[in-house]
Design a protein around this motif. Sequence first.
Motif, short mmCIF file in Angstrom:
data_model
loop_
_atom_site.label_atom_id
_atom_site.label_comp_id
_atom_site.label_asym_id
_atom_site.label_seq_id
_atom_site.Cartn_x
_atom_site.Cartn_y
_atom_site.Cartn_z
N ALA A 26 -51.39 37.19 43.16
CA ALA A 26 -52.10 37.94 42.12
C ALA A 26 -51.27 39.14 41.64
O ALA A 26 -51.20 39.41 40.44
CB ALA A 26 -53.45 38.40 42.65
N ALA A 27 -50.65 39.84 42.59
CA ALA A 27 -49.82 40.99 42.22
C ALA A 27 -48.64 40.56 41.36
O ALA A 27 -48.29 41.23 40.39
CB ALA A 27 -49.33 41.72 43.47
N PHE A 28 -48.02 39.41 41.71
CA PHE A 28 -46.91 38.91 40.92
C PHE A 28 -47.35 38.57 39.50
O PHE A 28 -46.63 38.83 38.54
CB PHE A 28 -46.31 37.67 41.59
N GLY A 29 -48.54 37.98 39.37
CA GLY A 29 -49.05 37.67 38.04
C GLY A 29 -49.24 38.91 37.18
O GLY A 29 -48.89 38.95 36.00
N VAL A 30 -49.80 39.96 37.80
CA VAL A 30 -50.00 41.22 37.06
C VAL A 30 -48.66 41.83 36.67
O VAL A 30 -48.47 42.28 35.53
CB VAL A 30 -50.82 42.21 37.92
N LEU A 31 -47.72 41.85 37.60
CA LEU A 31 -46.40 42.43 37.32
C LEU A 31 -45.68 41.66 36.23
O LEU A 31 -45.00 42.26 35.37
CB LEU A 31 -45.56 42.44 38.60
N LEU A 32 -45.81 40.33 36.25
CA LEU A 32 -45.16 39.51 35.22
C LEU A 32 -45.71 39.83 33.84
O LEU A 32 -44.95 39.99 32.87
CB LEU A 32 -45.34 38.03 35.55
N MET A 33 -47.03 39.93 33.73
CA MET A 33 -47.63 40.24 32.43
C MET A 33 -47.28 41.66 31.98
O MET A 33 -47.10 41.91 30.79
CB MET A 33 -49.15 40.07 32.51
N GLN A 34 -47.17 42.58 32.93
CA GLN A 34 -46.75 43.93 32.56
C GLN A 34 -45.32 43.94 32.02
O GLN A 34 -45.03 44.63 31.02
CB GLN A 34 -46.85 44.86 33.78
N ASP A 35 -44.44 43.19 32.66
CA ASP A 35 -43.05 43.13 32.19
C ASP A 35 -42.98 42.52 30.80
O ASP A 35 -42.19 42.97 29.95
CB ASP A 35 -42.20 42.32 33.17
N LEU A 36 -43.78 41.49 30.55
CA LEU A 36 -43.79 40.88 29.21
C LEU A 36 -44.40 41.83 28.18
O LEU A 36 -43.99 41.83 27.02
CB LEU A 36 -44.59 39.57 29.24
N ALA A 37 -45.35 42.65 28.61
CA ALA A 37 -45.98 43.61 27.69
C ALA A 37 -45.02 44.69 27.25
O ALA A 37 -45.26 45.39 26.26
CB ALA A 37 -47.21 44.23 28.35
N VAL A 38 -43.90 44.85 27.98
CA VAL A 38 -42.91 45.85 27.60
C VAL A 38 -42.33 45.56 26.22
O VAL A 38 -41.99 46.48 25.46
CB VAL A 38 -41.79 45.92 28.66
#
Length: 286
Positions: A26-38
């Motif tokens: 779950a943490a990896f999913g959140v981090l991935l979406m945050q990186d894409l939101a950059v």
Amino acid sequence: MAMSSTALVMEMLHDKGEVASPHGSAAFGVLLMQDLAVVPMLAIIPILAGPGTFSVSIPGWKQLTIILGLLLLVFVFGKYIIPFALERLAHQRNREGFVVVMMLAVFLAAWAMHRAGLSFALGAFLMGVSLSVSRYSMQIEAYIEPYKGILIGLFFVAVGMSIDLRSIIASPLVFAEYAVVVICIKIVVLFVLCLLFGMDRSLATKISFLLAQGGEFGFVLLGSAKLFSVIDNDTFVVGIEVISVSMLFTPLMAKLGNFLAWHFNPKKKTEEIVSLTDEANESKGI
């Protein structure tokens, strides 16, 4: 401030072997979406800066056309041209040429976005995303691995050099207050979102405390905002220092989250007690 540290969290999960665990996934999913939101976040900063960031002699529709054209150019290079060049070099077993072309592609993408009035980091990130879906992504990752630690180290050294210790010493309580407020807000927001996505309180607690720190992309966003005069120098200094302080407390917050999660899950506590009792009985031969 909403960004979390992919580098710190993933390194911690790798060290503990928890990448495939429920809270790790779950943490990896959140981090991935945050990186894409950059990507959209970096793209919108020059717009927030107003028309002064672009040439006033060029109409708005032409500026938009230039930006879209360069974005398309970066996509085409990353999707077709660079993989074709890497394929030829791979067949020739030219490792040095492979690395040079790969790095050159990133630098050219960063330069193109800068010429469009956007951020260097946006171009580099877009090219990295394009290369990650190519057939040579694993080979690229293997070749870049020896340099990753050095580059991450240089990045954090640059961040550390940007911190103004005199301002922290002058008003330490102010920075501590900002850091605590940001961490608490992130914990509450992440906890509520995890519950809304159907996770139990134990898992939501682990994830919310694990991702409560600021992230390295926060440095990039603040640097870009300062470059385009969206924020002043005082706001930049406060933001950098708040993110840095919150990152320092990541291991402690992760341990606190695990401790609270253990108390939120009585069933798991019972299972652990039973398991420990069984192990003790086995050692005694009962």
